[in-house]
Scaffold this active site. Structure first.
Site, mmCIF file in Angstrom:
data_model
loop_
_atom_site.group_PDB
_atom_site.id
_atom_site.type_symbol
_atom_site.label_atom_id
_atom_site.label_comp_id
_atom_site.label_asym_id
_atom_site.label_seq_id
_atom_site.Cartn_x
_atom_site.Cartn_y
_atom_site.Cartn_z
ATOM 1 N N GLU A 344 -7.405 0.375 -0.730
ATOM 2 C CA GLU A 344 -8.657 0.580 -1.173
ATOM 3 C C GLU A 344 -9.142 -0.609 -1.776
ATOM 4 O O GLU A 344 -9.650 -0.718 -2.974
ATOM 5 C CB GLU A 344 -8.642 1.934 -2.180
ATOM 6 C CG GLU A 344 -8.484 3.171 -1.478
ATOM 7 C CD GLU A 344 -8.693 4.340 -2.274
ATOM 8 O OE1 GLU A 344 -9.096 4.133 -3.912
ATOM 9 O OE2 GLU A 344 -9.024 5.336 -1.947
ATOM 10 N N GLU A 449 -5.668 9.594 2.614
ATOM 11 C CA GLU A 449 -6.330 10.386 1.517
ATOM 12 C C GLU A 449 -7.253 11.205 1.635
ATOM 13 O O GLU A 449 -8.211 11.106 2.393
ATOM 14 C CB GLU A 449 -6.571 9.519 0.231
ATOM 15 C CG GLU A 449 -5.464 8.644 -0.293
ATOM 16 C CD GLU A 449 -5.596 7.772 -1.463
ATOM 17 O OE1 GLU A 449 -6.624 8.268 -2.286
ATOM 18 O OE2 GLU A 449 -4.997 6.850 -1.751
#
Length: 489
Positions: A344, A449
């Site tokens: 991320e 995720e």
């Protein structure tokens, strides 16, 4: 919001949705499809982990990165870094906003450095009279301040400067460190301030620096007890075939990582690799926290919310060295399936050109040791173009693009949605997003995720299962697979 234990919820999802696992796939997919759980909150601390690891820290509300405001009881105004930094500190603001915010760098339970909006640190004006308070230094130094709390009322404080005197608001425009602090705690004392806290970070830096000398004991106990062999048995018994394991950059310096980090996480990772082999579970090593933080969030071990990774070539080289270390250590292990170069990165703080430069170097570091392991590259959070990595990754072998999909952290979008509206969003919007980045000859796609949590009030167990089943039906089209966040909560 109804909350279920993560492991129990995951089991319900898998049992309810087992029929989805027999779907056929396109010829661009590998024969092995990842159905994984993340081991989040284990080797990289995040504040959501229960039971909380932070409860034993003294002054746990004043950890690194906590945003604090100080209001003078005499001027009834907030301390502020004039112009956001680079000049004096004043006490003349009626509203606490950006310039009135000080981020803590914690030395111990009561002693701190204060970082202002433009990233300068406050200190004494040593070039002048030595008592005026300024925010001019761009590097942390010796100007450490002690926060002295009133007994029985921790919101009422004095701030002791390095010269041994206390700060006082002599006027709205003049804050000095020349008060002996021998008065009371009343509203007529210019050395008294009320403190309020705003944003708090609860990551690896906060917990290890917060515990100080006790950190090795706390962290090693957590690593030994949070993930156990029985968890791998559970995964294997319930249709999961992989784990995605977040790690921090400091693991490459184990057993003596730089302070405040604690040695021992590498030994813990070695241990789960042996369990993975025993239960035929594949491992994705995920570099979750890079030096300087790639996104400023607690899960990247940011000290104060700043995003410093990638601003220098040195930070990229250091991160490549971590990838090199991890791949070299596990390349010949039968359970290593993939190495994720970075979790991320945040746009626009991390420019796409910088990220691609790092991904190229990180890919080469993996390939130096393994042509078999997949190389996973996370999309930038907030990127306008979800396909921005495809042209680069398309030219490399065994590459994967990682995307994360939550109906949870976007309140203006998802708060107030009904059960069916959330499900419809998955079936239409998320499905379209996944289709957009899936190409016949491009890199594989991992939904690295996702959760069955949302902002729906009073949802039933069956509602959760329907929501999870809708997601699984879409995620099963991801050409590399998916990983649920997280095995434990």
């Amino acid at each position: 919001m109804a909350i279920y234990a993560s492991k129990q919820l995951l089991l319900c999802i898998l049992l309810f949705s087992s029929s989805l696992f027999s779907l056929s796939y396109g010829r661009s997919s590998p024969s092995f499809r990842v159905r994984a759980a993340n081991l989040g909150g284990w080797l990289v601390t995040e504040g959501w982990t229960k039971p909380s690891l932070f409860d034993g820290i003294h002054n746990k509300d004043l950890l690194d990165g906590t945003e604090v405001h100080f209001k003078s009881v005499t001027t009834r105004k907030y301390l502020s870094a004039e112009s956001g930094g680079g000049t004096i500190i004043v006490a003349n603001r009626t509203v606490a906003s950006d310039w009135e915010t000080f981020r803590l760098w914690r030395s111990n339970a009561t002693t701190f450095q204060f970082r202002v909006h433009d990233n300068q640190f406050i200190g004494l004006d040593t070039a002048g009279n030595g008592i005026d308070i300024v925010a001019v230094s761009t590097t942390p130094g010796s100007h450490k301040f002690q926060i002295v709390r009133r007994s029985g009322d921790p919101s009422r404080v004095r701030i002791k400067a390095p010269n041994g005197f206390y700060l006082q608001a002599k006027s709205e425009e003049l804050v000095t460190a020349d008060y002996k602090g021998d008065g009371g705690w009343g509203d007529d004392d210019p050395s008294v301030f009320t403190i309020t806290t705003n944003v708090k970070l609860l990551g690896e830096f906060q917990i290890t620096n917060g515990y100080g000398p006790e950190a090795p004991r706390v962290m090693r106990e957590h690593w030994m007890t949070f993930i156990l062999e029985k968890d791998f048995k559970f995964l294997a018994s319930n249709g999961l075939n992989a784990v995605r394991i977040p790690v921090g950059w400091w693991i490459a310096s184990d057993p003596r990582p730089p302070k405040p980090y604690v040695g021992g996480s590498l030994k813990a990772l070695d241990r789960v690799f042996s369990w993975a082999e025993k239960y035929d579970i594949k491992v994705i090593i995920d570099l979750h926290a890079a030096p300087g933080s790639q996104n400023g969030f607690e899960h990247s071990s940011s000290r104060d919310g700043s995003q410093e990774w990638g601003k220098t070539d040195e930070s990229i080289k250091e991160t490549v060295a971590v990838i090199d270390f991890l791949t070299a250590r596990y390349a010949k292990h039968p359970s290593l399936y993939a190495v994720e170069l970075l979790n991320e990165p945040l746009s626009p703080g991390t420019p796409v050109d910088t990220l691609i430069k790092y991904y190229r170097d990180g890919y080469n570091a993996v390939r130096k040791h393994s042509w078999k392991a997949y190389v996973v590259m996370s999309n930038r959070i907030g990127a306008v173009n979800a396909r921005e990595l495809l042209p680069f990754a398309r030219g490399l072998q065994r590459t994967v693009i990682d995307v994360h999909y939550y109906n949870l952290f976007w309140p203006e979008k998802f708060d107030g949605m009904t059960v069916q509206q959330n499900i419809d969003f998955i079936n239409h919007d998320r499905s379209a997003e996944l289709n957009q980045i899936t190409t016949a000859n491009g890199p594989l796609i991992l939904v690295g995720e996702w959760v069955a949590e949302w902002q729906v009030q009073n949802a039933t167990k069956e509602d959760y299962q329907r929501f999870a089943a809708a997601q699984l039906k879409v995620w099963e089209r991801a050409t590399f697979g998916w990983a649920y966040w997280s095995l434990k909560n």
